[in-house]
Design a protein around this motif. Sequence first.
Motif, PDB file in Angstrom:
ATOM      1  N   VAL A 277       0.845  -1.191   0.000  1.00 19.24           N
ATOM      2  CA  VAL A 277       0.000   0.000   0.000  1.00 19.24           C
ATOM      3  C   VAL A 277       0.885   1.248   0.000  1.00 19.24           C
ATOM      4  CG1 VAL A 277      -1.814   1.272   1.221  1.00 19.24           C
ATOM      5  CG2 VAL A 277      -1.803  -1.231   1.268  1.00 19.24           C
ATOM      6  N   THR A 278       0.606   2.155  -0.939  1.00 16.16           N
ATOM      7  CA  THR A 278       1.310   3.433  -1.008  1.00 16.16           C
ATOM      8  C   THR A 278       0.309   4.559  -0.815  1.00 16.16           C
ATOM      9  OG1 THR A 278       2.984   2.556  -2.520  1.00 16.16           O
ATOM     10  CG2 THR A 278       2.758   4.952  -2.401  1.00 16.16           C
ATOM     11  N   LEU A 279       0.555   5.380   0.197  1.00 21.28           N
ATOM     12  CA  LEU A 279      -0.295   6.528   0.498  1.00 21.28           C
ATOM     13  C   LEU A 279       0.462   7.796   0.132  1.00 21.28           C
ATOM     14  CD1 LEU A 279      -2.634   8.073   2.006  1.00 21.28           C
ATOM     15  CD2 LEU A 279      -1.242   7.793   4.090  1.00 21.28           C
ATOM     16  N   THR A 280      -0.111   8.617  -0.740  1.00 24.69           N
ATOM     17  CA  THR A 280       0.471   9.907  -1.090  1.00 24.69           C
ATOM     18  C   THR A 280      -0.304  11.009  -0.388  1.00 24.69           C
ATOM     19  OG1 THR A 280       1.132   9.069  -3.265  1.00 24.69           O
ATOM     20  CG2 THR A 280       1.112  11.451  -2.975  1.00 24.69           C
ATOM     21  N   ILE A 281       0.443  11.881   0.310  1.00 23.24           N
ATOM     22  CA  ILE A 281      -0.182  12.981   1.035  1.00 23.24           C
ATOM     23  C   ILE A 281       0.442  14.298   0.570  1.00 23.24           C
ATOM     24  CG2 ILE A 281      -0.694  11.561   3.056  1.00 23.24           C
ATOM     25  CD1 ILE A 281       1.735  12.821   4.448  1.00 23.24           C
ATOM     26  N   ALA A 282      -0.267  15.409   0.858  1.00 15.89           N
ATOM     27  CA  ALA A 282       0.225  16.732   0.478  1.00 15.89           C
ATOM     28  C   ALA A 282       1.289  17.198   1.454  1.00 15.89           C
ATOM     29  CB  ALA A 282      -0.937  17.722   0.439  1.00 15.89           C
ATOM     30  N   ARG A 283       2.150  18.085   0.968  1.00 14.31           N
ATOM     31  CA  ARG A 283       3.186  18.625   1.833  1.00 14.31           C
ATOM     32  C   ARG A 283       2.573  19.477   2.943  1.00 14.31           C
ATOM     33  NH1 ARG A 283       7.231  23.656   1.889  1.00 14.31           N
ATOM     34  NH2 ARG A 283       7.991  23.123   3.944  1.00 14.31           N
ATOM     35  N   ASP A 284       1.561  20.275   2.622  1.00 11.14           N
ATOM     36  CA  ASP A 284       0.911  21.100   3.642  1.00 11.14           C
ATOM     37  C   ASP A 284       0.263  20.209   4.697  1.00 11.14           C
ATOM     38  OD1 ASP A 284       1.670  23.345   2.264  1.00 11.14           O
ATOM     39  OD2 ASP A 284      -0.254  23.584   1.223  1.00 11.14           O
ATOM     40  N   GLY A 285       0.625  20.419   5.946  1.00 12.72           N
ATOM     41  CA  GLY A 285       0.058  19.628   7.036  1.00 12.72           C
ATOM     42  C   GLY A 285       0.600  18.223   7.129  1.00 12.72           C
ATOM     43  N   MET A 286       1.747  17.971   6.483  1.00 13.60           N
ATOM     44  CA  MET A 286       2.259  16.595   6.451  1.00 13.60           C
ATOM     45  C   MET A 286       2.621  16.077   7.835  1.00 13.60           C
ATOM     46  SD  MET A 286       6.151  17.031   4.902  1.00 13.60           S
ATOM     47  CE  MET A 286       6.741  15.518   5.665  1.00 13.60           C
ATOM     48  N   LEU A 287       3.124  16.942   8.715  1.00 18.09           N
ATOM     49  CA  LEU A 287       3.506  16.478  10.053  1.00 18.09           C
ATOM     50  C   LEU A 287       2.293  16.038  10.857  1.00 18.09           C
ATOM     51  CD1 LEU A 287       6.356  18.933  11.108  1.00 18.09           C
ATOM     52  CD2 LEU A 287       6.522  16.655  10.097  1.00 18.09           C
ATOM     53  N   ASP A 288       1.181  16.752  10.727  1.00 12.69           N
ATOM     54  CA  ASP A 288      -0.047  16.333  11.419  1.00 12.69           C
ATOM     55  C   ASP A 288      -0.521  14.985  10.886  1.00 12.69           C
ATOM     56  OD1 ASP A 288      -0.076  18.626  12.964  1.00 12.69           O
ATOM     57  OD2 ASP A 288      -1.394  19.718  11.602  1.00 12.69           O
ATOM     58  N   THR A 289      -0.397  14.804   9.579  1.00 11.32           N
ATOM     59  CA  THR A 289      -0.810  13.534   8.978  1.00 11.32           C
ATOM     60  C   THR A 289       0.082  12.392   9.447  1.00 11.32           C
ATOM     61  OG1 THR A 289      -1.595  14.723   7.015  1.00 11.32           O
ATOM     62  CG2 THR A 289      -1.267  12.346   6.811  1.00 11.32           C
ATOM     63  N   LEU A 290       1.390  12.617   9.464  1.00 19.34           N
ATOM     64  CA  LEU A 290       2.315  11.583   9.917  1.00 19.34           C
ATOM     65  C   LEU A 290       2.074  11.250  11.395  1.00 19.34           C
ATOM     66  CD1 LEU A 290       5.643  12.725   8.188  1.00 19.34           C
ATOM     67  CD2 LEU A 290       4.061  10.927   7.457  1.00 19.34           C
ATOM     68  N   ALA A 291       1.820  12.273  12.203  1.00 19.64           N
ATOM     69  CA  ALA A 291       1.556  12.032  13.631  1.00 19.64           C
ATOM     70  C   ALA A 291       0.279  11.228  13.813  1.00 19.64           C
ATOM     71  CB  ALA A 291       1.465  13.360  14.369  1.00 19.64           C
ATOM     72  N   GLN A 292      -0.733  11.466  12.977  1.00 27.25           N
ATOM     73  CA  GLN A 292      -1.969  10.695  13.087  1.00 27.25           C
ATOM     74  C   GLN A 292      -1.749   9.240  12.676  1.00 27.25           C
ATOM     75  OE1 GLN A 292      -5.392  12.481  11.282  1.00 27.25           O
ATOM     76  NE2 GLN A 292      -6.752  10.810  11.846  1.00 27.25           N
TER      77      GLN A 292
END
Length: 206
Positions: free
Chosen positions: A32-47
Motif C-alpha cells: 500500500v502506497t499513500l500519497t499525502i500533500a506537503r501542507d500539514g504533512m507532520l499532522d498527517t504523519l503524527a496521526q
Amino acid sequence: MILAAETLRQRLLAALGERVVSITVLREDDEVTLTIARDGMLDTLAQLRDDPQLAFAQLIDLYGVDWSAYGDGAWDGARFGVDYQLLSLAHNARLRVRVFATDDDFPVLDSATGVWAASNWYEREAFDLFGIVFEGHPDLRRILTDYGFVGHPFRKDFPISGHVEMRYDADQKRVVYQPVTIEPREVVPRIIREQHYADSEGFRKG
C-alpha cells in the motif's frame, strides 16, 4: 494476523479524509502506497502514528527520489519526493507514505524528527544525496559525502564522474581537490559469438 491491504486502505480513507492525495495497492504483494500533500504533512504523519486503528509507530526507512527520468521522461509531476516506510507492530502492517516537494529548484519538506526520531540520519542522507532540505531538522548536514563535495550525487542530472576529484599532493603534503581528469567514454560490452562456445565434448566450434 496480517492486516489486509483493502482494510488498511479503508482505514486510511476514514482517518485522513481529504488529506489523502492518492492510495495505490499492488495486489500481487498487497503493498500500500499513500500519497499525502506537503501542507500539514507532520499532522498527517503524527496521526498515522497515534491513531489506534493505524498505529504506525515505527519508521523503518526514509529515502529521497528524483522522479525526473521516471518513465523515460514521461513523468510530469514534481521532481523530488520522499518515501517513508512505516511499520505497525500492533496490526502487523506496512505502509509507504509518499510526499512531494513543491519546488523543483529548491525542494523543501518538513522534518519528521519530531514524529519519529529515527528519521534524523535518514533525512541527512536524503539531503546529502538529493539536496532535499528538511525544515526543522536539528542538524542538517552531509552524512555520506566528504566536506568538500560539490552537488548531490543521486540526482539524475549529476555526472557519473562527478565534478571534482580528490588526491594527496606530496608537495603540499595534504589532500587537494581538482577538476575531474577522467575522460568520459562509452563502454561497449564485449560480445561472445557462437563460434567461441564449446560443444558438448568440450571442443570449440569453428
